[in-house]
Write a protein that holds these residues in place. Structure first.
Motif, mmCIF file in Angstrom:
data_model
loop_
_atom_site.group_PDB
_atom_site.id
_atom_site.type_symbol
_atom_site.label_atom_id
_atom_site.label_comp_id
_atom_site.label_asym_id
_atom_site.label_seq_id
_atom_site.Cartn_x
_atom_site.Cartn_y
_atom_site.Cartn_z
ATOM 1 N N LYS A 1 0.829 -1.208 0.000
ATOM 2 C CA LYS A 1 0.000 0.000 0.000
ATOM 3 C C LYS A 1 0.867 1.265 0.000
ATOM 4 C CE LYS A 1 -4.038 -1.999 2.335
ATOM 5 N NZ LYS A 1 -4.842 -1.987 3.575
ATOM 6 N N ALA A 2 1.935 1.228 0.772
ATOM 7 C CA ALA A 2 2.815 2.402 0.849
ATOM 8 C C ALA A 2 3.508 2.657 -0.486
ATOM 9 C CB ALA A 2 3.852 2.203 1.963
ATOM 10 N N LEU A 3 3.967 1.591 -1.142
ATOM 11 C CA LEU A 3 4.633 1.754 -2.438
ATOM 12 C C LEU A 3 3.639 2.215 -3.508
ATOM 13 C CD1 LEU A 3 6.943 -1.403 -2.412
ATOM 14 C CD2 LEU A 3 7.506 0.952 -1.751
ATOM 15 N N HIS A 4 2.420 1.702 -3.436
ATOM 16 C CA HIS A 4 1.360 2.132 -4.355
ATOM 17 C C HIS A 4 1.096 3.630 -4.188
ATOM 18 C CE1 HIS A 4 -2.452 1.680 -6.627
ATOM 19 N NE2 HIS A 4 -2.887 2.596 -5.787
ATOM 20 N N LYS A 5 1.008 4.074 -2.935
ATOM 21 C CA LYS A 5 0.779 5.499 -2.676
ATOM 22 C C LYS A 5 1.954 6.330 -3.178
ATOM 23 C CE LYS A 5 -1.918 7.616 -0.685
ATOM 24 N NZ LYS A 5 -2.038 8.009 0.729
ATOM 25 N N PHE A 6 3.178 5.859 -2.949
ATOM 26 C CA PHE A 6 4.380 6.577 -3.366
ATOM 27 C C PHE A 6 4.380 6.853 -4.868
ATOM 28 C CE2 PHE A 6 8.759 6.001 -5.081
ATOM 29 C CZ PHE A 6 9.338 7.159 -4.582
#
Length: 455
Positions: free
Chosen positions: A185-190
């Motif tokens: 999720k964090a990489l997707h948001k990034f």
């Protein structure tokens, strides 16, 4: 080990792929004439290498994607349960032509390391891309490389943060399903934060990250400066900071520095307290899970209290489920947002230091010019170039600061409203559960009293 492929296809039409977060928005349509944004000129290649043995010392850092909007109306709610619905998004999100999804994590085990790769799917209608759809696999180390290249190419733009590299002890197991999903999720948001940025979205390294096969990306990484060049940059940065404060810093950036000091203090405190509240809520939930069944077991030895005991056990079970839903709301809507902006605070601090470093370099040249009789022409030319560099840095940070602050305020409002709605649902469910039990017990009590009064 890292399989990537280009997926040719027709020009993008329709909705973007699933995956949540910033990857979903309105279907892309060509911009009206005269409204198209021209990509900024590509920055000279520069690179920071990362050692493989550092790759997966990662941290628990949750992140979710939030609906894009700019502001809320101030309508007064007519009832507590409809409070969130009273806030209407006034502005529609901008039309987009780049959609990115990070999904399908895979574990890779070699003789010397274990790591996770993620599938990155890109759909676009931009003319500078050779295809309308790409599918590649990237590991966390590749995301770190991209972030470092963006910082080098745009030192005074606010680059979205990545989750930390190390694991906070006791929070989550390394490579557990929970950790991997949190990281995804964090990489997707990034990536979607970058895609939505008016300048970063056209960065050439970003395009290569989204489209290059494994060998192409590896080759591109090797084109950056060597170790001694990077050490020289670090030494110059440290020397600049040792010389003291910037003499001619514009008031606006002094105000931003002061603002960020307060912001970092408050957001870090909120993050710590929220984590503690979640931990206590989790403990309460575990106690409730054990509390309810005791009433059910007690029924075997209390025939006259069977209905009451079963009723209490049922209420506790329903409240337990409501508590679980409220905890899920915290982990989805509040905790990741607070922690992301803790990391953003660190990013902003770095950006302000880099702006000051450019300003300090200009100030030192101006001082040198006033103290030297020779080489005036050379110094004058250097000062002119540095003045242009400072002006560009200031303008870039000013524009990005306004954009970042607007996004931050929107994200915080959305998170707080989600928490408010979750709390309202929680207390409404618990209240309705116990009121129903109380009503049933009161009726049974009156029926018992009536039967005793009859002759």
């Amino acid at each position: 080990m890292e399989a990537e492929s280009r997926v040719p296809g027709p020009p993008l039409s329709g909705s973007p792929p699933g995956g949540g977060g910033g990857a979903a928005a309105a279907a892309p349509r060509p911009a009206p004439p005269g409204a198209a944004r021209a990509p900024p000129p590509p920055a000279p290649p520069a690179e920071l290498a990362f050692d493989d043995d550092e790759e997966d010392l990662e941290v628990f850092s949750k992140d979710t994607s939030l609906t894009e909007a700019n502001s809320f109306s101030s309508l007064i709610p007519t009832s507590p349960s409809s409070m969130l619905n009273q806030y209407k998004f006034e502005d529609e999100p901008e039309l987009r032509d780049l959609f990115i999804t990070v999904d399908d994590p895979e574990s890779h085990i070699t003789a010397i390391e274990t790591f996770i790769t993620y599938r990155v799917v890109t759909k676009t209608s931009r003319g500078e891309f050779d295809s309308s759809e790409y599918e590649v696999r990237r590991r966390y180390q590749d995301f770190l490389w991209l972030k470092s290249r963006l910082e080098e190419a745009h030192p005074t733009l606010i680059i979205p943060p990545l989750p930390e590299k190390f694991i906070m002890k006791g929070m989550v197991e390394r490579f557990s399903d929970e950790f991997i999903e949190t990281r995804r999720k964090a990489l997707h948001k990034f990536l979607n934060r970058i895609a939505e940025h008016p300048t970063l979205t056209f960065n050439e390294d970003f395009k290569i990250f989204l489209t290059a096969q494994a060998w192409e990306l590896s080759s591109h990484k090797k084109q950056g400066p060597g170790l001694f060049s990077r050490m020289g940059q670090t030494v110059r940065a440290v020397a600049s900071s040792v010389r003291g404060g910037v003499k001619n810093r514009p008031d606006m950036f002094t105000d931003i520095n002061d603002y960020m000091e307060t912001f970092n203090q408050k957001i870090n405190l909120l993050d710590k307290i929220s984590q503690r509240i979640y931990k206590e809520e989790r403990g309460y939930y575990c106690e409730m899970k054990e509390y309810g069944p005791i009433h059910t077991l007690w029924c075997a030895s209390e025939e006259d209290l069977v209905d009451s005991l079963k009723g209490v056990a049922s209420c506790i079970d329903k409240c337990c489920k409501a508590t679980e839903n409220r905890m899920a709301g915290l982990t989805e809507n509040l905790l990741p947002v607070l922690h992301e902006y803790v990391l953003y605070g660190e990013v902003l601090t770095g950006v302000l230091k880099r702006r000051d470093q450019i300003q300090a370099e200009l100030d030192s040249k101006v001082d040198a010019l006033s103290n030297k009789k020779v080489e005036k022409d050379l110094l004058t030319e250097e000062i002119g170039n540095l003045e242009d560099k400072v002006e560009c840095a200031n303008n870039a940070l000013k524009a990005d600061w306004d954009r970042w602050k607007q996004n931050m305020q929107h994200d915080m409002k959305t998170a707080f409203l989600s928490v408010a709605e979750n709390n309202i649902h929680y207390y409404e469910q618990c209240l309705a559960t116990w009121e129903s039990f109380l009503t049933s017990q009161t009726v049974d009590l009156h029926l018992g009293e009536d039967s005793e009064d009859k002759p």
